[in-house]
Motif scaffolding. Structure first.
Motif, mmCIF file in Angstrom:
data_model
loop_
_atom_site.group_PDB
_atom_site.id
_atom_site.type_symbol
_atom_site.label_atom_id
_atom_site.label_comp_id
_atom_site.label_asym_id
_atom_site.label_seq_id
_atom_site.Cartn_x
_atom_site.Cartn_y
_atom_site.Cartn_z
ATOM 1 N N TYR A 1 17.689 6.768 4.064
ATOM 2 C CA TYR A 1 16.717 6.966 2.887
ATOM 3 C C TYR A 1 15.902 7.921 2.852
ATOM 4 C CZ TYR A 1 16.790 1.619 1.757
ATOM 5 O OH TYR A 1 17.288 0.411 1.446
ATOM 6 N N GLN A 2 15.957 8.600 1.733
ATOM 7 C CA GLN A 2 15.059 9.819 1.687
ATOM 8 C C GLN A 2 14.008 9.651 0.398
ATOM 9 O OE1 GLN A 2 16.011 12.557 -0.859
ATOM 10 N NE2 GLN A 2 13.932 13.258 -0.053
ATOM 11 N N GLN A 3 12.953 9.888 0.434
ATOM 12 C CA GLN A 3 11.823 9.695 -0.582
ATOM 13 C C GLN A 3 10.590 10.582 -0.350
ATOM 14 O OE1 GLN A 3 10.680 5.877 -1.848
ATOM 15 N NE2 GLN A 3 12.760 5.325 -2.450
ATOM 16 N N ASP A 4 9.913 10.969 -1.484
ATOM 17 C CA ASP A 4 8.722 11.625 -1.520
ATOM 18 C C ASP A 4 7.741 10.554 -1.236
ATOM 19 O OD1 ASP A 4 7.348 14.201 -1.368
ATOM 20 O OD2 ASP A 4 6.654 13.923 -3.214
ATOM 21 N N VAL A 5 6.867 10.608 -0.133
ATOM 22 C CA VAL A 5 5.856 9.725 0.170
ATOM 23 C C VAL A 5 4.549 10.318 0.406
ATOM 24 C CG1 VAL A 5 7.291 8.017 0.845
ATOM 25 C CG2 VAL A 5 6.046 9.554 2.474
ATOM 26 N N GLU A 6 3.248 9.596 -0.238
ATOM 27 C CA GLU A 6 2.023 10.106 0.502
ATOM 28 C C GLU A 6 1.898 9.945 1.939
ATOM 29 O OE1 GLU A 6 -1.711 9.240 -1.506
ATOM 30 O OE2 GLU A 6 -0.817 7.880 -2.482
ATOM 31 N N PRO A 7 1.234 10.701 2.659
ATOM 32 C CA PRO A 7 0.962 10.592 3.794
ATOM 33 C C PRO A 7 -0.028 9.433 4.212
ATOM 34 C CG PRO A 7 0.246 12.814 3.136
ATOM 35 C CD PRO A 7 0.478 11.879 2.189
ATOM 36 N N ARG A 8 -0.502 8.987 3.503
ATOM 37 C CA ARG A 8 -1.511 7.784 3.775
ATOM 38 C C ARG A 8 -0.482 6.161 3.592
ATOM 39 N NH1 ARG A 8 -5.804 6.342 -1.002
ATOM 40 N NH2 ARG A 8 -4.699 7.008 -2.878
ATOM 41 N N LEU A 9 0.382 6.459 3.068
ATOM 42 C CA LEU A 9 1.627 5.348 2.911
ATOM 43 C C LEU A 9 1.699 4.571 4.405
ATOM 44 C CD1 LEU A 9 3.050 3.720 0.437
ATOM 45 C CD2 LEU A 9 4.922 4.938 1.228
#
Lengths: 959, 291
Positions: A12-20
């Protein structure tokens, strides 16, 4: 941030918020919803996954910290062709009930068995300290883990021999595979196209005037669609009240429909009455955005004095919650002949009095509540998905009494539901609100609560002060029992809460005994606490705790063995049907037999030796008895109507046999862990004499072909709804025989129904048709007898003439450390009679769950409030400790079967009835252990610090 | 869900990490996830806005013997520690770790996290390390400092790491202890705090040369019972000395109990029971060792 990782061996590869959080990444980004959000604080373990093979609470880890790691979720466990051995073992050992905690527990067990291929009971229980099982208990889970270990080490050959399908067989539960694999969709797992998310603002004050609400900042936040407050919802009616007993003195005004408008609105208008009252809601594109915006709403309050105690709330001058209700008294009711009781007490040789507080409990289901609402502008149809026990009542109450929309325009659907313990049997203001908001924003709207929110807005239970008097003769005969009670129902009347402290407690206080004079008077009182509602064991738990404690103190004062006092006073087998003098008519049983069986199992005759041995180890040992009779099987509709319940309580079933021979049954029951999908089909398969796989059960959707459904609560499903299924099957057979009689040209009495066939007995080889053939011919309907309609279908209703009364005796053996005052459960024996049992595996599971909850009430659970502010302090599962695996001792189950005459199945309730004896058994054991120290009573939860305080105070007095 | 917005950095060298953590609002994440709970509950520092993860920095998750010392890297998890053969030499630490049965907590709690985040989970381990006279290796941009673990407990109240400091390891010195134990009083786990005591003793000829007694779970941070330790020096551990010296001295120790929901008298009583049992256990062990 860019995040790359492997989940179930897929990159999996995704852009995420650090607080996720990892759990949110798995559920929302990877669409793997097998890991469940339970407590949010890493306590319950429902979110457990494996990270590089290590058990991990995914709610406790940032997604970015999983960079480069290999995650295994429940979805990655089974192969395409078969389940993992742990999953199989859980299934075959009845370790799955509602299934909400199942995926997390299984993931944890997988790692355990990797590290320790042959764990013993203690090792399993220790390992599972971080995986809570609120409804099921742990007994069957431990058994399943041991069996899984055997499977994985090839010590277990080929699983269980398949059980038969008939009544009495421990048939493996159906609709369980999706719970084991994480595929079952609970409310939080549901997604709709274009779905928006809601967050609801709760009052931080327990009692205050609302001076102003400013939503402007929230409205400007990213992703926000709308913000709603009370000014938007004036047309929404308050939550209705459906149970006001007519024989009480109450403030409720009569209403033409019988259903009384309450005072709990979707948003508080001028005043908040408990910390949790709803003030505003945000609808936004994402859940995170909704909660971010919620934090920007500004409310200006003028705090008011708080009252939390029901006796204080009744005093003149106490803070007043509702202007029109003097002294906060919702109602006053009396059961029994008070004057006769007074006289019997005055004339008695021995009288014992005791104040008992049955503490406020929180249901704390591991799954919180949630709602998904949708309004279709093209069809003018509303659809509400919610995890409720009562979909049909929801449909009626929301459409007719809250939103004012056509009944036929509302469909209520219940997804997989993660236990209830009773709290999901209410109608909460959030539920119609979410549906209404969905219409306002023109999009589906989902709201799923938080654990902290749940602690403030979901009904709590019990919370009753009881002043008890028991009186009798010197030789142990009880002549009178009096209970003067004060019930704390919190800030508002929730739909059935006003009636709950009345008959279920008031008529049940005589327990398993013949008590010639008994009375119960209760004031039901408003306070600034969270509203209350029934909880597993509802009413009967308070009543049985009361009588079992009183009888114990009575026996001690007399100096007679408390088991003997029970025997002297128990209802005897030749006394049935037995009128208990308060309104119940006990149906059948041999109460003393189960008492004796339990005592024998507990080695009661050697109690003195056990105590002496424990004393050498620095322990006080005690044995406690809890005998019970619990009303179940709601119920006779006329009787419930007489009690003021504005609802029919009929069991209902629609059955149709398709031309293919498949049988589809729609039940009015609402499963939430009780396995009706299995037990009801066992009943049907036995009646219809066809393979169980030909039959399916439908429920959980008001669009199913059933006019009326009452739901599942109070141990009623099998004996009422199951009896309707049985009755419907019999009607199907009757029609099939009548049709065969016509076709075969034989008298009806010569048509036999056997092995799923109609057979003309004079010519059994020629005059024979299978049920499928009958259904096909009736589907064609070419040639029908006069007056017969086509099709093989029926709707059946069942209304028992009386309730049923399961009974039993539980025994707890405990030890108390003489230095630390820690209490340890050493053994637990539960002897129960649930009438005819359809599936022993299912019923045993319910018993373990009841025992687990009772242990919690006896030893640890209590909703705590700040006495000054009225805020709930127990807002998570750290501060509100529910039993963990290691708390439970070995449990012995004993069962007898005394059929109930109240229904043709002979069944009695089982779902919650064996909870009431648990707490008194444990508290009686504690008091027995401390008898030499002259401790006669201690309120629950019995904690070491309470014991220390009591004993310390006694020592101080002695000094 | 976490209410505050966060930035996240995962430097690959110690130097980069030290540059970052000296800045305001930056918090170290040692792989211990206790911080996450604090973030969710909003109890973490309100000025926090950037997490500095140490997970990419090599050498911080190792266990080594160096100069007769056992060096535990800051990112070593409790599972790593439990599985390491060196633990056999430190029964007090092994027993303290064993009081944490939840595998998640074992896998995701680190020795560094114990000092960065504190909290009830870590109390037994910190107490055991304090009893073993462990020191914390704290790096700043210009120096390495060793701080005794007692530094982090000011009379039972938690003391934070010096600003800008990075805890790289905890070091347990070579020990001449005769016996050690961690005694837990917890039974209904989860219902109350994990109360316990770490105790180590070095004796010669049945006389106490050195003793460490650290209570866990009672106060915010484990608290060393120095007054009791000093009173026991030169004594022999007997039922009498335990009662007349140790328990009596304990009554003089100020204990800032952190759990306001429990009566102080009960907590003090429990502390006495813990001390009594731990010393009795040590006495038994040392006697057995001699015989």
């Amino acid at each position: 941030m860019n995040l790359e990782l492997h989940i179930n061996q897929t990159p999996y590869q995704q852009d995420v918020e650090p607080r996720l959080l990892l759990i949110d990444f798995l559920r929302d980004n990877a669409n793997l919803t097998g890991a469940k959000w339970g407590c949010g604080s890493g306590t319950c373990g429902t979110c457990t996954v494996l990270v590089d093979g290590n058990t991990t609470k995914s709610c406790q880890m940032l997604a970015v910290e999983a960079e480069g790691r290999a995650i295994t979720t429940i979805e990655g466990l089974a192969s395409v062709t078969e389940l993992h051995p742990v999953q199989t073992a859980f299934w075959e050992n009845f370790a799955v009930q509602n299934g909400f905690s199942t995926p997390g527990t299984i993931m944890s067990v997988v790692e355990l068995l990797e590290n320790n291929p042959n764990p013993n009971d203690d090792e399993i229980k220790q390992w599972l300290q971080g995986n809570l099982s609120r409804e099921t208990g742990y007994e069957q889970i431990v058994k399943a883990v041991k069996e899984a270990a055997a499977r994985l080490t090839n010590q277990h050959s080929n699983g269980h021999a398949p059980a038969g399908q008939g009544v009495g067989q421990a048939l493996k539960t159906r609709k369980t595979q999706e719970l084991l694999t994480g595929d079952a969709k609970f409310i939080a797992d549901m997604v709709m196209p274009n779905m928006a998310h809601a967050a609801i603002l709760q009052s931080p004050h327990a009692h205050a005037m609302i001076r102003s609400i400013d939503t402007s900042e929230a409205e400007a936040m990213p992703g926000v669609l709308r913000v709603f407050t009370a000014k938007d919802t004036e047309q929404i009616m308050p939550m209705p009240v459906i149970w006001v007993p007519p024989f009480t003195e109450s403030h409720f005004l009569s209403h033409p429909s019988g259903i009384v408008p309450g005072s709990h609105r979707v948003f508080a208008t001028d005043k908040v009455r408990f910390a949790g009252d709803q003030l505003a809601a945000v609808v936004a594109e994402t859940r995170q955005q909704a909660y971010d915006a919620l934090a920007r709403i500004k409310v200006n309050f003028e705090p008011l004095p708080v009252v939390l105690d029901p006796e204080e709330a009744l005093q003149d001058g106490a803070p007043q919650l509702h202007e029109s209700i003097p002294n906060n008294r919702m109602l006053n009711a009396v059961f029994g002949d008070k004057a006769a009781v007074e006289q019997a007490i005055d004339e008695a040789e021995v009288v014992v009095e005791q104040r008992i507080y049955n503490q406020r409990m929180m249901h704390n289901t591991l799954e919180v509540r949630g709602v998904l609402g949708n309004y279709d502008t093209n069809t003018n149809q509303y659809t509400l998905w919610t995890n409720t026990q009562i979909p049909y009542p929801h449909r009626l109450l929301i459409s007719l009494y809250v939103l004012g929309i056509p009944y036929n325009s509302l469909r209520v659907v219940v997804p997989a539901i993660g236990e209830s313990n009773g709290c999901k049997g209410n109608l909460y203001p959030d539920t119609p609100l979410v549906l209404w908001m969905a219409k306002q924003v023109g999009r589906p709207v989902k709201w799923v609560d938080t654990r902290e929110g749940f602690s403030r807005n979901t009904a709590q239970s019990r919370d009753q002060v009881q002043y008890g008097t028991i009186a009798g003769t010197r030789d142990g005969k009880i002549t009178a029992l009096r209970c003067r009670a004060f019930s704390n129902v919190g800030a508002y009347p929730v739909i059935n809460a006003p009636g709950q402290p009345l008959p279920l407690i008031g008529k049940s206080i005589t327990g398993a005994y013949v008590i010639p004079h008994a009375s119960y008077e209760v004031d039901v009182v408003y306070t600034n606490k969270v509203p209350t509602a029934p909880m597993r064991g509802s009413g009967r738990a308070e009543a049985i705790f009361f009588v079992e404690r009183m009888i114990e103190m009575f026996a001690r004062k007399l100096g007679i063995d408390s088991a003997e006092v029970r025997r002297i006073n128990m209802v005897q087998p030749d006394q049935f049907p037995f009128e208990n003098g308060l309104g119940w008519t006990y149906d059948s049983g041999n109460y003393e037999n189960l008492l004796n069986l339990a005592l024998e199992k507990a080695d009661y005759v050697n109690l003195a030796a056990m105590k002496a041995e424990a004393s050498l180890r620095g322990k006080w040992l005690g044995l406690g008895i809890g005998s019970y009779v619990a009303v179940a099987g709601v119920g006779n509709s006329a009787k419930m109507g007489g009690e003021g319940l504005m609802s029919g309580t009929w069991g209902s079933a629609y059955i149709h046999v398709a031309p293919s021979g498949e049988v589809a049954i729609t039940t009015g029951a609402q499963p939430h862990g009780q396995s009706q999908d299995t037990t009801f089909l066992q009943v049907a398969a036995q009646e219809l004499q066809i393979p169980i796989d030909y039959i399916t059960l439908k429920h959980s959707d008001t669009s199913n072909p059933l006019y009326y459904g009452q739901a599942s609560y109070g141990s009623r499903s099998l004996s009422v709804e199951g009896a309707a299924v049985q009755k419907g099957c019999q009607a199907i057979i009757k029609k099939a025989r009548e049709y065969a009689s016509y076709l075969f040209k034989m008298p009806l009495e010569l048509i036999e129904y056997k092995d799923g066939k109609v057979i003309g007995t004079p010519a059994p080889d020629q005059a024979v048709m299978t049920l499928q053939q009958v259904a096909l011919m009736l589907w064609f309907g070419w040639d029908l007898p006069e007056g017969m309609d086509p099709g093989l279908e029926t709707t059946a209703y069942f209304d028992p003439k009386n309730f049923n009364f399961p009974f039993g005796t539980h025994i707890a053996i405990i030890e108390i450390d003489q230095e630390t005052y820690q209490i340890e459960l050493k053994r637990y024996i539960a002897a129960n009679d649930f009438g005819v049992v359809v599936n022993p595996g299912v019923v045993d599971g319910q018993s373990y769950g009841n025992i687990t909850l009772g242990i919690g009430q006896a030893l640890s659970e209590e909703a705590q409030y700040d006495p000054i502010t009225g805020l709930v302090l127990t807002t998570d599962l750290d501060s509100y400790a529910i039993p963990r695996a290691s708390w439970l001792p070995p449990i012995d189950l004993i069962r007898t079967e005394t059929p109930s005459p109240s229904n043709p199945l002979g069944a009695k309730g089982a779902g919650d009835v064996s909870n009431p004896p648990v707490a008194p058994a444990i508290v009686n054991a504690v008091c027995d252990a401390l008898a030499e120290l002259n401790i006669t009573h201690i309120d629950m939860p019995v904690t070491p610090e309470k014991l220390w305080q009591m004993l310390h105070a006694k020592q101080s007095l002695t000094v | 869900m976490i209410g505050i917005k966060l930035a996240y950095k995962a430097p690959e060298t110690l130097k980069e990490a030290l540059d970052l953590i000296g800045r305001e609002g930056h918090q170290v994440l040692t792989a211990d996830q206790a911080l996450v709970n604090g973030l969710k509950k909003g109890t973490s520092s309100s000025s926090l806005h950037t997490l500095v993860s140490l997970r990419k920095i090599p050498g911080l998750a190792t266990i080594d013997y160096e100069n007769n010392e056992l060096r535990l890297g800051t990112s070593i998890t409790y599972t790593d520690l439990l599985n390491h053969q060196a633990l056999a030499h430190y029964p007090v630490l092994a027993q303290a770790l064993a009081t944490i049965p939840d595998p998640h907590l074992r896998h995701h709690s680190t020795v560094g996290g114990a000092l960065y985040h504190g909290g009830p989970v870590h109390a037994p381990v910190i107490a055991a390390l304090m009893a073993l006279d462990a020191t914390a290796v704290v790096l700043t941009r210009d120096k390495e400092t060793r701080l005794p673990l007692q530094y982090f407990s000011q009379s039972g109240l938690r003391v934070l790491l010096p600003l800008g400091g990075l805890l790289s390891a905890i070091v347990i010195p070579n020990t001449s202890l005769n016996a050690s134990t961690y005694l837990s009083l917890n039974q209904l786990s989860g219902r109350q705090r994990n109360y316990g005591i770490a105790a180590c003793v070095a004796q010669s000829d049945q006389t106490i040369d050195q003793i460490r007694l650290v209570l866990a779970g009672f106060t915010e941070q484990p608290i060393q019972l120095k007054r009791v330790e000093e009173a026991l020096l030169g004594k022999t551990l007997t039922a009498d000395s335990i009662k007349m010296v140790a328990i009596e001295q304990l009554e003089q120790v100020k204990l800032p109990f952190q759990d306001g929901s429990l009566p102080e008298g009960y907590q003090r009583h429990l502390a006495g029971v813990a001390l009594n049992r731990a010393l009795t256990s040590l006495a038994k062990k040392t006697t057995q060792a001699v015989s």
